[in-house]
Design a protein around this motif. Sequence first.
Motif, short mmCIF file in Angstrom:
data_model
loop_
_atom_site.label_atom_id
_atom_site.label_comp_id
_atom_site.label_asym_id
_atom_site.label_seq_id
_atom_site.Cartn_x
_atom_site.Cartn_y
_atom_site.Cartn_z
N ILE A 25 4.44 2.37 -8.20
CA ILE A 25 4.97 2.67 -6.86
C ILE A 25 4.53 1.55 -5.92
O ILE A 25 3.36 1.12 -5.95
CB ILE A 25 4.47 4.05 -6.39
CG1 ILE A 25 5.07 5.13 -7.29
CG2 ILE A 25 4.85 4.29 -4.93
CD1 ILE A 25 4.60 6.53 -7.00
N SER A 26 5.46 1.08 -5.11
CA SER A 26 5.17 -0.04 -4.20
C SER A 26 3.98 0.28 -3.30
O SER A 26 3.81 1.41 -2.84
CB SER A 26 6.40 -0.30 -3.32
OG SER A 26 6.05 -1.06 -2.21
N LYS A 27 3.16 -0.77 -3.03
CA LYS A 27 2.03 -0.54 -2.11
C LYS A 27 2.52 -0.38 -0.67
O LYS A 27 1.76 -0.02 0.22
CB LYS A 27 1.00 -1.66 -2.21
CG LYS A 27 1.47 -3.03 -1.78
CD LYS A 27 0.34 -4.03 -2.00
CE LYS A 27 0.83 -5.46 -1.91
NZ LYS A 27 -0.12 -6.41 -2.47
N TYR A 28 3.81 -0.66 -0.44
CA TYR A 28 4.37 -0.48 0.89
C TYR A 28 5.11 0.86 1.02
O TYR A 28 5.88 1.06 1.96
CB TYR A 28 5.31 -1.63 1.23
CG TYR A 28 4.60 -2.98 1.18
CD1 TYR A 28 3.35 -3.12 1.76
CD2 TYR A 28 5.16 -4.07 0.53
CE1 TYR A 28 2.67 -4.34 1.69
CE2 TYR A 28 4.49 -5.29 0.47
CZ TYR A 28 3.24 -5.40 1.05
OH TYR A 28 2.58 -6.60 0.99
N CYS A 29 4.87 1.74 0.07
CA CYS A 29 5.49 3.07 0.13
C CYS A 29 4.47 4.07 0.70
O CYS A 29 3.39 4.25 0.15
CB CYS A 29 5.93 3.49 -1.28
SG CYS A 29 6.52 5.19 -1.35
N PHE A 30 4.83 4.69 1.81
CA PHE A 30 3.95 5.65 2.48
C PHE A 30 4.53 7.05 2.26
O PHE A 30 5.71 7.28 2.51
CB PHE A 30 3.91 5.32 3.97
CG PHE A 30 3.06 6.24 4.80
CD1 PHE A 30 1.70 6.39 4.53
CD2 PHE A 30 3.61 6.96 5.85
CE1 PHE A 30 0.90 7.23 5.31
CE2 PHE A 30 2.82 7.80 6.63
CZ PHE A 30 1.46 7.93 6.35
N TYR A 41 8.48 6.52 2.58
CA TYR A 41 8.93 5.51 3.55
C TYR A 41 8.46 4.14 3.09
O TYR A 41 7.30 3.96 2.71
CB TYR A 41 8.34 5.81 4.94
CG TYR A 41 8.67 4.75 5.96
CD1 TYR A 41 9.98 4.50 6.34
CD2 TYR A 41 7.66 3.99 6.55
CE1 TYR A 41 10.29 3.52 7.27
CE2 TYR A 41 7.96 3.01 7.49
CZ TYR A 41 9.28 2.78 7.85
OH TYR A 41 9.58 1.82 8.77
N HIS A 42 9.37 3.18 3.09
CA HIS A 42 9.02 1.83 2.67
C HIS A 42 8.83 0.96 3.91
O HIS A 42 9.77 0.77 4.69
CB HIS A 42 10.12 1.26 1.76
CG HIS A 42 9.65 0.08 0.97
ND1 HIS A 42 9.37 -1.12 1.54
CD2 HIS A 42 9.37 -0.05 -0.36
CE1 HIS A 42 8.96 -1.97 0.61
NE2 HIS A 42 8.94 -1.34 -0.56
#
Length: 439
Positions: A25-30, A41-42
């Motif tokens: 999972i992207s580290k920019y996914c909250f 949320y990206h």
Amino acid sequence: MDIIHSQDSLIIRFINVKYSDLLIISKYCFKVSVDDGELWYHTLTRELIYLSNKELNSIYSDKELNNYLQDHLFLIDNSFNEKKFVDEIKSFLNLVNKTNKGIKQFIILPTTACNARCYYCYELGRKKVSMDLKTALDVAKYIIDNAQGKIEIEWFGGEPLCNTEAIDVICKELNKNNINYSSIMVSNAYLFDEILVKKAKTDWNLKLIQITIDGSEKIYNKTKSFIYKDINAYQRVLDNIELLSKEDIRVEIRLNMDNSNVDDLNELVDLLRDRFVEYKNINIYTVLLRDFGFNINEFENKDLALDAYENLQNKLFKMGYGTKKYINNKIQVNQCMADCDESIVILPDGRLGKCEHESEDNLIGSIYSDKKDLNMLNAWKETIEIDYCKECLFYPDCIKLKKCAWNKDGCDEYSRKEMTINLKLKLLNEFHNFMEKEN
Ligand code: SF4
Ligand code: SF4
């Protein structure tokens, strides 16, 4: 899955996904938990989606969902260098934004004097200067010569209403020259009355006003300590908020919080809701006061401060107030007026600055000269970079200026916690709106 906010159309052009089985999972996914699922949320693409619990359990096994999440960068190959990708996009945006589009926002201080004496005011001890009418005419000329397209004027101070004569002169000239503008104001609103509110609406083109209320009646009157005696300032300002709202001028009520007024603010929001329940153009939000070298009542520690802040924000959100900020449609290229080439601050004597809170230092020129201090202009654009940025959720959208007083401690765990609280509320706002529309 529901798409609550689509991705930035510009970012889509950069995405070139290589499908993979080694997914993370992207580290920019909250992620924010909501009923029966999660919001994802990206922070780069700005896409906000809702995944049900069932979908959350099948993000790797459901081919269609899996492809979507890869296409939209929520899931990425574990070898993908996300930070490098973000840096490339940021460099591109910086290049694109270098084109000179002229000035679109003029922040004008008609005076640095004020009729209140708040104990926390960062302007205490500064020189009090008011714009004279000749300078006001020169300011109007400067705006007419430099404005590009539709412009916004922000009246700031001091207390702008302590010098309405200068505002009148500037607006009269702009109206006479058919300048397309609207204005906003930061004011304590004490000096308004029915006639002045009407003038603000018609002659000043005032669309929005930010008014600080520091507590219920007793605390407000003590905190503001207006120079006028024997007048209930609290009631007067609430009456003025009603007058402004009735004239269709949007009112943002700001609640400054420190350790002295937490319980009182909680009671105050109930009072304000009861009083203004029928006015849909009034919003209420809170901010934590900070110690910028002036006197505030500090919390025992930052955790307690953030808890109090989050509790009040949550209460406001449940009442339908709170941060009404939604997700920006475009990736942020400026922190604020200070690093934005389209904004300029005009002081009462015609000197020019970049930050509305700086009336004596860090200035860049004057309306009376074409020369600007380029070193100072560039200094206002310097940003904070710390080691943690490499892993930080906020990196794609974060601009923290070194010179900004808000960032005087750099960026620590607590400033990121505060950003997290604010982001979570923005996302819940979007989700709430989406659900209302759906139903
Ligand atoms: S400055 Fe702070 S909030 Fe911004 S990206 Fe770096 S660590 Fe994150
Ligand atoms: S205080 Fe900071 S955020 Fe506010 S205008 Fe100045 S530089 Fe910008």
